[in-house]
Design an enzyme around this catalytic site. Structure first.
Site, mmCIF file in Angstrom:
data_model
loop_
_atom_site.group_PDB
_atom_site.id
_atom_site.type_symbol
_atom_site.label_atom_id
_atom_site.label_comp_id
_atom_site.label_asym_id
_atom_site.label_seq_id
_atom_site.Cartn_x
_atom_site.Cartn_y
_atom_site.Cartn_z
ATOM 1 N N ASP A 35 3.508 139.376 19.921
ATOM 2 C CA ASP A 35 2.919 138.588 21.010
ATOM 3 C C ASP A 35 3.541 139.067 22.320
ATOM 4 O O ASP A 35 4.724 139.399 22.361
ATOM 5 C CB ASP A 35 3.233 137.089 20.782
ATOM 6 C CG ASP A 35 2.299 136.153 21.538
ATOM 7 O OD1 ASP A 35 1.627 135.353 20.875
ATOM 8 O OD2 ASP A 35 2.247 136.231 22.781
ATOM 9 N N LEU A 37 3.699 137.137 24.918
ATOM 10 C CA LEU A 37 4.169 135.885 25.533
ATOM 11 C C LEU A 37 3.544 135.615 26.905
ATOM 12 O O LEU A 37 4.083 134.861 27.699
ATOM 13 C CB LEU A 37 5.711 135.854 25.627
ATOM 14 C CG LEU A 37 6.447 135.888 24.287
ATOM 15 C CD1 LEU A 37 7.950 135.757 24.499
ATOM 16 C CD2 LEU A 37 5.972 134.775 23.344
ATOM 17 N N TYR A 150 -16.295 136.982 28.279
ATOM 18 C CA TYR A 150 -15.453 136.592 27.143
ATOM 19 C C TYR A 150 -16.226 136.732 25.831
ATOM 20 O O TYR A 150 -15.784 137.406 24.891
ATOM 21 C CB TYR A 150 -14.954 135.146 27.317
ATOM 22 C CG TYR A 150 -14.397 134.577 26.044
ATOM 23 C CD1 TYR A 150 -13.257 135.116 25.457
ATOM 24 C CD2 TYR A 150 -15.029 133.515 25.385
ATOM 25 C CE1 TYR A 150 -12.764 134.624 24.263
ATOM 26 C CE2 TYR A 150 -14.540 133.004 24.201
ATOM 27 C CZ TYR A 150 -13.405 133.566 23.640
ATOM 28 O OH TYR A 150 -12.931 133.075 22.450
ATOM 29 N N HIS A 198 -9.028 122.569 28.225
ATOM 30 C CA HIS A 198 -9.806 122.049 27.092
ATOM 31 C C HIS A 198 -9.907 120.527 27.085
ATOM 32 O O HIS A 198 -9.044 119.824 27.609
ATOM 33 C CB HIS A 198 -9.210 122.555 25.771
ATOM 34 C CG HIS A 198 -9.354 124.035 25.625
ATOM 35 N ND1 HIS A 198 -8.285 124.891 25.678
ATOM 36 C CD2 HIS A 198 -10.453 124.794 25.490
ATOM 37 C CE1 HIS A 198 -8.720 126.134 25.558
ATOM 38 N NE2 HIS A 198 -10.036 126.112 25.445
ATOM 39 N N ILE A 216 -15.436 114.128 33.579
ATOM 40 C CA ILE A 216 -16.505 114.594 32.688
ATOM 41 C C ILE A 216 -17.360 115.582 33.488
ATOM 42 O O ILE A 216 -17.882 115.223 34.554
ATOM 43 C CB ILE A 216 -17.399 113.412 32.233
ATOM 44 C CG1 ILE A 216 -16.595 112.457 31.338
ATOM 45 C CG2 ILE A 216 -18.649 113.923 31.514
ATOM 46 C CD1 ILE A 216 -17.402 111.251 30.852
ATOM 47 N N GLY A 293 -21.541 127.723 33.200
ATOM 48 C CA GLY A 293 -21.444 128.433 31.923
ATOM 49 C C GLY A 293 -21.427 127.532 30.696
ATOM 50 O O GLY A 293 -21.399 128.023 29.570
HETATM 51 N N1 UFG Z 1 -14.977 119.120 29.502
HETATM 52 C C1 UFG Z 1 -14.960 118.067 30.410
HETATM 53 N N2 UFG Z 1 -13.808 117.850 31.122
HETATM 54 C C2 UFG Z 1 -12.682 118.611 30.965
HETATM 55 C C3 UFG Z 1 -12.716 119.683 30.021
HETATM 56 C C4 UFG Z 1 -13.895 119.909 29.317
HETATM 57 O O1 UFG Z 1 -15.950 117.358 30.584
HETATM 58 O O2 UFG Z 1 -11.656 118.351 31.641
HETATM 59 C C5 UFG Z 1 -16.215 119.372 28.733
HETATM 60 C C6 UFG Z 1 -16.810 120.738 29.017
HETATM 61 O O3 UFG Z 1 -17.640 120.719 30.133
HETATM 62 C C7 UFG Z 1 -17.551 121.011 27.711
HETATM 63 C C8 UFG Z 1 -16.688 120.318 26.639
HETATM 64 O O4 UFG Z 1 -15.881 119.380 27.363
HETATM 65 O O5 UFG Z 1 -18.790 120.394 27.738
HETATM 66 C C9 UFG Z 1 -15.769 121.276 25.897
HETATM 67 O O6 UFG Z 1 -15.047 122.047 26.849
HETATM 68 P P1 UFG Z 1 -13.742 122.899 26.464
HETATM 69 O O7 UFG Z 1 -13.224 123.505 27.740
HETATM 70 O O8 UFG Z 1 -12.819 122.070 25.666
HETATM 71 O O9 UFG Z 1 -14.326 124.022 25.494
HETATM 72 P P2 UFG Z 1 -15.464 125.120 25.726
HETATM 73 O O10 UFG Z 1 -16.621 124.688 24.863
HETATM 74 O O11 UFG Z 1 -15.755 125.385 27.141
HETATM 75 O O12 UFG Z 1 -14.777 126.443 25.205
HETATM 76 C C10 UFG Z 1 -13.985 126.497 24.024
HETATM 77 C C11 UFG Z 1 -13.029 127.708 24.108
HETATM 78 C C12 UFG Z 1 -13.800 129.008 24.088
HETATM 79 C C13 UFG Z 1 -14.758 129.006 22.917
HETATM 80 C C14 UFG Z 1 -15.645 127.781 22.950
HETATM 81 C C15 UFG Z 1 -16.570 127.693 21.786
HETATM 82 O O13 UFG Z 1 -12.258 127.649 25.300
HETATM 83 O O14 UFG Z 1 -12.882 130.063 23.972
HETATM 84 O O15 UFG Z 1 -14.828 126.610 22.925
HETATM 85 O O16 UFG Z 1 -17.511 126.639 22.031
HETATM 86 F F1 UFG Z 1 -15.531 130.113 22.974
#
Ligand code: UFG
Length: 340
Positions: A35, A37, A150, A198, A216, A293
């Site tokens: 890794d 890091l 990505y 996330h 949200i 996205g």
């Molecule tokens: N969300 C919110 N508020 C936040 C964070 C997220 O409303 O503070 C929503 C996002 O808009 C989305 C959902 O929660 O609708 C999930 O978002 P995440 O950021 O948790 O996850 P993503 O779906 O964007 O992406 C993750 C990984 C990617 C992977 C993908 C697969 O980061 O690497 O899941 O779906 F490709």
């Protein structure tokens, strides 16, 4: 001098990598963690070393010598490869970072494997390779049209792996993860990104920081409650898919690809409500604009992993939220001295 056969975990100091190392240690494996890091943490490596036999090598896949040295000095039976940048939005702004690390770095790894005769790899792919789904649940035959660098970088590696099988007999299992949640049930390692983007950790973090409001991203999607739908697979369940993939490679010596998800779609609001319920606290929330996205709804058909690998999602979203919360308490204390 060469030693006993080992599993090389690239990116083993990161979130999913470290949980997989624990799973493999419980299965009696000797592990090398490689890794750089950049996103992984030395504290995670130290936690893994307390659990079982782990050798840590700090190195970067973008330097061929770093990874070549590992194969020169160790007998590596198989590789599990997690190391990648994984933020969709950032990849749109900085594609060079994503292609150099995720694609060129992986090429260095694969070339070193071929040079030293290591022929088995489990690769972290993603449902982001499908792009905006044409249908849900998404199965492995769904067309792959990624909408971010990505997702494209992960799809390129999938294609490279197929070509390396034909040319060099390198066998690969590509696991296309859906969204991942939860942490080690003993809170020894967990989700630790800086900054955190996330959903589950962001909801939970907002309960620690004195009134910070969780946002949200959009409630005007064409879904029952207007918020995006995802498939949240538990990280310990996901880790187990890697163990099963290694067994499959050992027994079948065949390349393949599997979706890893729960087959259940949860909206952002569902997850938020479950968080409030599991931790028993009211959480401040506001609706913000859509995040660029974001696909509207994405969840898996994971039947192939069930029938071929014998993998099954076992833990519930409530399990994931409560383990993530326990870990968040540990992390807050580590980072900010906040005792809950
Ligand atoms: N969300 C919110 N508020 C936040 C964070 C997220 O409303 O503070 C929503 C996002 O808009 C989305 C959902 O929660 O609708 C999930 O978002 P995440 O950021 O948790 O996850 P993503 O779906 O964007 O992406 C993750 C990984 C990617 C992977 C993908 C697969 O980061 O690497 O899941 O779906 F490709």
């Amino acid at each position: 001098m060469a030693d006993n056969k080992k599993i090389l975990v690239i990116g083993g100091a990161g979130y999913i990598g470290s949980h997989t190392v624990i799973n493999l240690l419980n299965d009696g494996k000797d592990i090398i963690v490689f890794d750089n890091l950049e996103n992984g943490h030395i504290e995670t490596v130290e936690a893994l070393k307390r659990i079982g036999h782990v050798e840590f090598i700090k190195g970067d896949l973008r330097n061929f010598e770093d990874i070549e040295d590992v194969f020169k000095n160790h007998k590596v039976d198989a590789v599990v490869h997690f190391a990648a940048f994984a933020l969709v939005g950032e990849s749109v702004e900085n594609p060079s970072k994503y292609y150099r690390n995720n694609v060129l770095g992986t090429l260095n790894l694969l070339d070193a494997m071929v040079k030293y005769g290591c022929k088995k790899i489990v690769f972290s792919s993603t449902c982001a390779t499908y792009g905006n789904p044409k249908y849900v649940p998404v199965d492995e035959k769904h067309p792959q049209n990624p909408v971010s660098p990505y997702g494209a970088s992960k799809l390129m590696v999938e294609q490279i792996l197929n070509d390396y099988d034909i040319a060099y007999g390198l066998k690969s299992i590509k696991l296309r993860y859906f969204n991942v949640a939860g942490c080690d049930s003993q809170a020894r390692v967990g989700e630790w990104h800086e900054p955190e983007t996330h959903l589950v950790p962001n909801i939970l973090k907002s309960t620690f920081s004195g009134g910070k409001t969780f946002k949200i991203f959009g409630d005007d999607y064409n879904t029952p409650d207007g918020t995006c739908i995802r498939d949240y697979v538990n990280v310990e369940d996901l880790a187990d898919a890697h163990r099963l993939a290694l067994i499959y490679l050992e027994n079948e010596n065949k390349s393949d690809v599997f979706n890893i998800g729960t087959e259940r779609g949860d909206s952002v609001k569902n997850i938020f409500d479950s968080c409030e319920k599991v931790i028993g606290k009211k959480i401040n929330v506001e609706v913000a604009g859509r995040r660029a996205g974001d696909a509207e709804a994405l969840y898996a058909n994971s039947k192939k992993a069930q029938t071929v690998l014998g993998w099954k999602s076992q833990r519930t979203i409530e399990d994931s939220i409560s383990s993530a919360y326990r870990w968040e308490e540990v992390l807050q204390e580590k980072l900010n001295g906040v005792k809950v």
